[in-house]
Design an enzyme around this catalytic site. Structure first.
Site, PDB file in Angstrom:
ATOM      1  CG  HIS A  93      -0.358  -0.140   2.332  1.00 38.57           C
ATOM      2  ND1 HIS A  93      -0.463   1.351   2.802  1.00 38.57           N
ATOM      3  CD2 HIS A  93      -0.172  -0.618   3.415  1.00 38.57           C
ATOM      4  CE1 HIS A  93       0.455   0.602   4.876  1.00 38.57           C
ATOM      5  NE2 HIS A  93       0.620  -0.933   4.428  1.00 38.57           N
ATOM      6  CG  MET A  94       0.494   6.273   0.254  1.00 34.88           C
ATOM      7  SD  MET A  94       1.368   6.173  -1.772  1.00 34.88           S
ATOM      8  CE  MET A  94      -0.359   6.558  -2.499  1.00 34.88           C
TER       9      MET A  94
END
Length: 87
Positions: free
Chosen positions: A15-16
């Site tokens: 994820h980010m």
């Protein structure tokens, strides 16, 4: 050139935050760093390319490093992935 297959172990996958951290760490190396996932080559120094790949927990990837500091880049990549990006 060095290559290694790894499994994503952190619950949220790439994820980010881990994608950003990974791209930032790989940018410090002069070697080209590529993530192979589902038949696609992903530039591991690009946050947007990593995010676009949608790499999830349990996915197997191959990290390929090619260049003068390829062994150091591979060691850092393996450390980050195997430790679940610190999560």
């Amino acid at each position: 050139m060095v290559a290694k297959k790894l499994t994503i172990v952190n619950a949220q996958g790439f994820h980010m935050r881990p994608a950003s951290d990974f791209a930032k760490e790989m940018t410090a190396f002069s070697a080209d760093v590529t993530i192979k996932h589902n038949g696609t080559d992903i530039n591991a120094k690009s946050l947007m390319n990593i995010m676009a790949a949608c790499i999830k927990c349990g996915n197997e990837i191959e990290v390929v490093c090619d260049g003068p500091d390829e062994n150091d880049a591979m060691a850092k990549a393996c450390e980050m992935i195997e430790n679940g990006f610190g999560e």
